[in-house]
Design a protein around this motif. Structure first.
Motif, PDB file in Angstrom:
ATOM      1  N   LEU A  70      61.120  45.112  37.703  1.00  0.00           N
ATOM      2  CA  LEU A  70      59.702  44.642  36.962  1.00  0.00           C
ATOM      3  C   LEU A  70      59.899  44.246  35.400  1.00  0.00           C
ATOM      4  N   PRO A  88      53.226  40.893  43.778  1.00  0.00           N
ATOM      5  CA  PRO A  88      52.652  41.477  42.575  1.00  0.00           C
ATOM      6  C   PRO A  88      50.950  41.677  42.229  1.00  0.00           C
ATOM      7  N   SER A  89      50.417  41.588  43.497  1.00  0.00           N
ATOM      8  CA  SER A  89      49.091  41.879  43.487  1.00  0.00           C
ATOM      9  C   SER A  89      48.642  42.387  44.634  1.00  0.00           C
ATOM     10  N   TYR A 135      42.066  43.073  35.006  1.00  0.00           N
ATOM     11  CA  TYR A 135      42.651  43.441  36.204  1.00  0.00           C
ATOM     12  C   TYR A 135      42.510  41.875  37.033  1.00  0.00           C
ATOM     13  N   LYS A 169      53.012  35.207  35.453  1.00  0.00           N
ATOM     14  CA  LYS A 169      54.370  36.097  36.012  1.00  0.00           C
ATOM     15  C   LYS A 169      54.204  36.305  37.299  1.00  0.00           C
ATOM     16  N   ALA A 170      52.935  36.676  37.693  1.00  0.00           N
ATOM     17  CA  ALA A 170      52.660  36.995  39.244  1.00  0.00           C
ATOM     18  C   ALA A 170      53.091  35.879  40.195  1.00  0.00           C
ATOM     19  N   LEU A 227      56.423  42.284  34.934  1.00  0.00           N
ATOM     20  CA  LEU A 227      55.208  42.699  35.709  1.00  0.00           C
ATOM     21  C   LEU A 227      55.190  44.079  35.533  1.00  0.00           C
ATOM     22  N   PRO A 228      53.787  44.561  35.400  1.00  0.00           N
ATOM     23  CA  PRO A 228      53.527  46.066  35.212  1.00  0.00           C
ATOM     24  C   PRO A 228      53.158  46.622  36.593  1.00  0.00           C
ATOM     25  N   TYR A 229      53.093  46.099  37.476  1.00  0.00           N
ATOM     26  CA  TYR A 229      52.740  46.499  38.716  1.00  0.00           C
ATOM     27  C   TYR A 229      53.384  45.653  39.937  1.00  0.00           C
ATOM     28  N   GLY A 230      53.791  46.498  40.967  1.00  0.00           N
ATOM     29  CA  GLY A 230      54.547  45.694  42.206  1.00  0.00           C
ATOM     30  C   GLY A 230      54.261  46.453  43.429  1.00  0.00           C
ATOM     31  N   LEU A 253      46.896  43.029  34.389  1.00  0.00           N
ATOM     32  CA  LEU A 253      47.737  43.908  35.495  1.00  0.00           C
ATOM     33  C   LEU A 253      47.145  42.722  36.738  1.00  0.00           C
ATOM     34  N   PRO A 254      48.008  41.944  37.117  1.00  0.00           N
ATOM     35  CA  PRO A 254      49.227  41.375  36.753  1.00  0.00           C
ATOM     36  C   PRO A 254      48.907  40.412  35.740  1.00  0.00           C
TER      37      PRO A 254
END
Length: 322
Positions: free
Chosen positions: A267, A294-295, A75, A121-122, A272-275, A116-117
């Motif tokens: 995504l 992204p975080s 994380y 990429k973030a 990204l797995p989260y946004g 994550l993330p």
């Protein structure tokens, strides 16, 4: 890494958002190892060797040891920069920080686990011009936007819009002014600002004002989405809700299918797995994309609405779902 092992949490020492996730993982009896890049190298020791096809080794604090081979997920929640001895010269500090990023950070990025993330990429997704382009390509509505350091271009843009113009910073700008914390938020700009010579000093982002019924913070975790209306009952909050949290009212809402599909496409494109997505909703019910973090934080939405965002993040880190 499968559905066993330790979740490595990389976060600053005081981070309520990371605390929520750690508490949920602890409740589930999932092993957690929390560290900060600032702990390296003074309070965090690294030793790893390449054996076979992977890296094997440990991270050590004065109290705990993490087996790198046991990391099931990471994380990455805004860790702070490495800290070095006070006596180190500025030149040596710059070299040491670069080496720490490439060595320590590079080793962690090579671990065969989910992030994550993902930090690379973030970092790419932080670029607002890229976000806006990908959002438009993904089928989301985007306000008319100009990026320029040319005052005359800003003036021409305002004339073509024939309505209010918003200026936004490209990043979260915070600092100390007269011994007080200050921040720069989105603001409505007047024609004299658009033609000010200071526009030429750096890049500026101008957007057409979108008539606003309310805003939405949509938090996406994998395939799951949690959307909340944000009604800001103050003048400043109506322009940028982040400037006045005390004026907010929240309500759970359901995004239209077109928005849901556009978010999923974004995504995938950004990997990204989260946004944490921000939208403006017009009086006619149209959703306009503003930005994605992204975080981004989610605790204030979960506290106000009860949306189970922490549980969804913990599911992802635990290895459930996509």
């Amino acid at each position: 890494m499968g559905d066993t092992g330790t979740v490595l949490v990389l976060a600053g020492r005081f981070d309520p958002t990371a605390d929520l996730v750690i508490e949920e993982l602890n409740r589930r009896a999932v092993p957690v190892f929390r560290a900060d890049m600032a702990d390296f190298p003074l309070r965090l020791a690294l030793a790893a060797s390449l054996s076979g096809k992977g890296w094997h080794g440990t991270l050590d604090t004065d109290r705990r040891t993490l087996d790198l081979a046991a990391v099931r997920s990471v994380y990455y929640r805004r860790p702070t920069r490495p800290r070095f001895p006070d006596a180190m010269s500025p030149e040596a500090r710059r070299v040491a920080e670069r080496e720490a990023r490439l060595g320590f950070g590079g080793l962690l990025s090579a671990l065969p686990c989910r992030w994550l993330p993902p930090p690379g990429k973030a970092a790419d997704a932080e670029y607002k011009p890229l976000q806006l382009h990908v959002a438009a390509e993904s089928g989301l509505k985007v306000p008319r936007t100009l990026i320029t350091n040319e005052p005359h271009a800003a003036k021409r843009f305002a004339e073509s819009v024939a309505g209010p113009i918003i200026h936004k910073p490209f990043s979260h700008v915070r600092g100390i002014v007269n011994d007080r914390t200050a921040a720069v938020y989105a603001s409505v700009v007047t024609p004299d600002v658009l033609t000010n010579p200071d526009v030429a000093t750096t890049a500026h982002l101008f957007q057409a004002w979108v008539p606003k019924e309310y805003e939405v913070r949509l938090t996406a975790v994998g395939q799951e989405m949690f959307a909340a209306e944000i009604h800001a009952d103050s003048e400043n909050g109506h322009i940028d809700w982040r400037s006045d949290y005390g004026s907010h009212r929240y309500a759970v809402c359901e995004p239209p299918d077109s928005v849901r599909n556009g978010v999923l496409r974004m995504l995938r494109r950004l990997e990204l797995p989260y946004g944490a997505f921000d939208f403006v909703v017009t009086p006619e019910g149209d959703w306009y994309f503003l930005e994605v973090n992204p975080s981004g934080q989610f605790g204030f939405v979960e506290q106000a609405t009860g949306l189970p965002i922490t549980a969804a993040i913990a599911d992802y880190l635990e290895g459930r779902g996509l």
